[in-house]
Design an enzyme around this catalytic site. Structure first.
Site, PDB file in Angstrom:
ATOM      1  N   ILE A   1      43.724  39.050  38.584  1.00 45.27           N
ATOM      2  CA  ILE A   1      43.308  40.205  37.807  1.00 45.27           C
ATOM      3  C   ILE A   1      42.742  39.793  36.452  1.00 45.27           C
ATOM      4  O   ILE A   1      41.777  40.380  35.957  1.00 45.27           O
ATOM      5  CB  ILE A   1      44.505  41.162  37.622  1.00 45.27           C
ATOM      6  N   GLY A   2      43.334  38.757  35.839  1.00 47.75           N
ATOM      7  CA  GLY A   2      42.845  38.292  34.541  1.00 47.75           C
ATOM      8  C   GLY A   2      41.407  37.822  34.595  1.00 47.75           C
ATOM      9  O   GLY A   2      40.587  38.175  33.738  1.00 47.75           O
TER      10      GLY A   2
ATOM     11  N   SER B   1      53.708  46.715  36.198  1.00 49.23           N
ATOM     12  CA  SER B   1      53.788  46.775  37.657  1.00 49.23           C
ATOM     13  C   SER B   1      54.453  48.067  38.097  1.00 49.23           C
ATOM     14  O   SER B   1      55.223  48.674  37.347  1.00 49.23           O
ATOM     15  CB  SER B   1      54.608  45.575  38.159  1.00 49.23           C
TER      16      SER B   1
ATOM     17  N   GLY C   1      46.665  34.359  31.035  1.00 47.27           N
ATOM     18  CA  GLY C   1      46.631  34.313  32.497  1.00 47.27           C
ATOM     19  C   GLY C   1      45.265  34.670  33.042  1.00 47.27           C
ATOM     20  O   GLY C   1      45.140  35.436  34.002  1.00 47.27           O
ATOM     21  N   ALA C   2      44.214  34.076  32.437  1.00 47.71           N
ATOM     22  CA  ALA C   2      42.838  34.499  32.739  1.00 47.71           C
ATOM     23  C   ALA C   2      42.121  33.628  33.756  1.00 47.71           C
ATOM     24  O   ALA C   2      40.954  33.865  34.043  1.00 47.71           O
ATOM     25  CB  ALA C   2      42.024  34.527  31.441  1.00 47.71           C
TER      26      ALA C   2
ATOM     27  N   TYR D   1      61.836  39.800  37.890  1.00 45.38           N
ATOM     28  CA  TYR D   1      60.452  40.271  37.729  1.00 45.38           C
ATOM     29  C   TYR D   1      60.430  41.751  37.381  1.00 45.38           C
ATOM     30  O   TYR D   1      59.781  42.171  36.412  1.00 45.38           O
ATOM     31  CB  TYR D   1      59.655  40.007  39.004  1.00 45.38           C
TER      32      TYR D   1
END
Length: 345
Positions: free
Chosen positions: A14-15, A172, A9-10, A194
């Protein structure tokens, strides 16, 4: 010796902020691999990183953690490219079809629990989950099981007696024990997939330390705080642009009273970046490392004990191993059928 770092997830949020911070520290001393589902966005992210750091070694890897075949293919590619992996950042995640309770939101906005509401989304957010082509719950597969399979497949490059490697999960503050059910780890019967998946990642990290520390592999968990990313904006897709303009000063004002409002991806990646500089043996397996930002804008990391226990973490680990076994059996049967069909043609 160059460090080899893979980030799922880059391509944004944030990634991507983590990748920028890593390269800003040491461009020449690392090989960075962006593992992303969307290769067009991944290429754009790579181009942006190379524009700032022309000498950097930045590779791309196609990976959709919701797809078992994609995870297996990506893991095989990693093992062909690298003989070891020093850091595996398990950052990819989704929150599909969020249902926002506006009444609860505006009621909480003018109550004493406003900070907690923004920090954890508890009571104002539910989701409608989907099903993957593999027949798994989409959030569970993307956020947890796909990463678990990836770790298992990458054991040969992660586990070395002569050196340590780190797994670092993006969790999270929305990871609540109340959302997780050991008898329904995919969260088929609930409305908070989630939260369930993030609590499960907290549990899994603890179990991974139990089973892999002796092989030189360590696992940690972080919380990025309240960050404005595509995932955040996706929670309120119907909000008009002007309302976000109105809300942002409120968010900045709230940060005067709480350090969990990191707000920007750069700030949210603080704990991810901090862990990169630590000796994994010195870290607390039962702590979640929080990205925090003071009201003056200074970033720092703070460990906080997680609401988890060894018994539940071990039970989840065993269930995931059983699922893995079933998945491998199904894949094997599909391969046999495919080979048989080719032989008959």
């Amino acid at each position: 010796m160059n460090k080899v770092i893979l980030v799922t997830g880059a391509n944004s949020g944030i990634g991507l902020a983590l990748c920028e911070r890593l390269l800003s520290q040491d461009t020449e001393g690392m090989q960075l691999c962006l593992a992303c589902r969307n290769m067009r966005r991944a290429q754009a992210a790579r181009s942006a990183l190379l524009a700032s750091h022309p000498a950097a070694q930045v590779a791309l890897l196609q990976l959709d953690t919701s797809s078992i075949s994609s995870v297996m293919a990506a893991a095989q590619e990693v093992k062909l490219r690298y003989n070891r992996l020093d850091y595996l950042y398990l950052n990819a995640g989704i929150m599909p079809n969020p249902q926002f309770d506006f009444k609860a939101f505006f009621k909480g906005l003018f109550s004493s629990r406003v900070v907690a509401m923004f920090a954890t989304a508890e009571g104002i957010l539910k989701q409608k989950d989907g099903i993957t082509p593999d027949g798994l719950q989409e959030v569970f597969a993307t956020n947890l099981f796909g990463h678990f399979l990836l770790i298992r497949e990458l054991e040969p490059v992660l586990c070395h007696a002569s050196q340590t490697s780190q797994l670092i999960w993006t969790s999270s503050s929305n990871a609540h024990r109340s959302a997780f059910n050991l008898e329904d780890i995919q969260h088929q019967g609930g409305a908070q997939p989630y939260s369930s998946s993030k609590y499960a990642s907290d549990l899994l990290s603890l179990a991974l330390n139990t089973h892999y520390n002796k092989q030189g592999l360590f696992s940690s968990v972080i919380c990025p705080g309240f960050v404005m990313t595509n995932l955040t904006y996706g929670i309120l897709p119907s909000f008009p642009a002007f309302l976000w303009t109105v809300l942002m000063p409120i968010f900045w004002f709230i940060r005067m009273f709480t350090n969990t409002f990191t707000l920007t991806p750069h700030n949210g990646a603080e704990a991810l970046f901090w862990l990169f500089k630590q000796k994994p043996e010195s870290l607390d397996p039962q702590a979640k490392y929080h990205s925090l930002t003071s009201w003056l804008g200074n970033n720092y990391t703070q460990p906080r004990k997680m609401d988890i226990d060894l018994e539940t973490s071990e039970a989840l680990y065993e269930k995931l191993l059983q699922m893995e076994s079933e998945v491998r059996k199904t894949l094997g049967e599909k391969q046999k059928k495919s080979q048989h069909a080719l032989g008959s043609s």
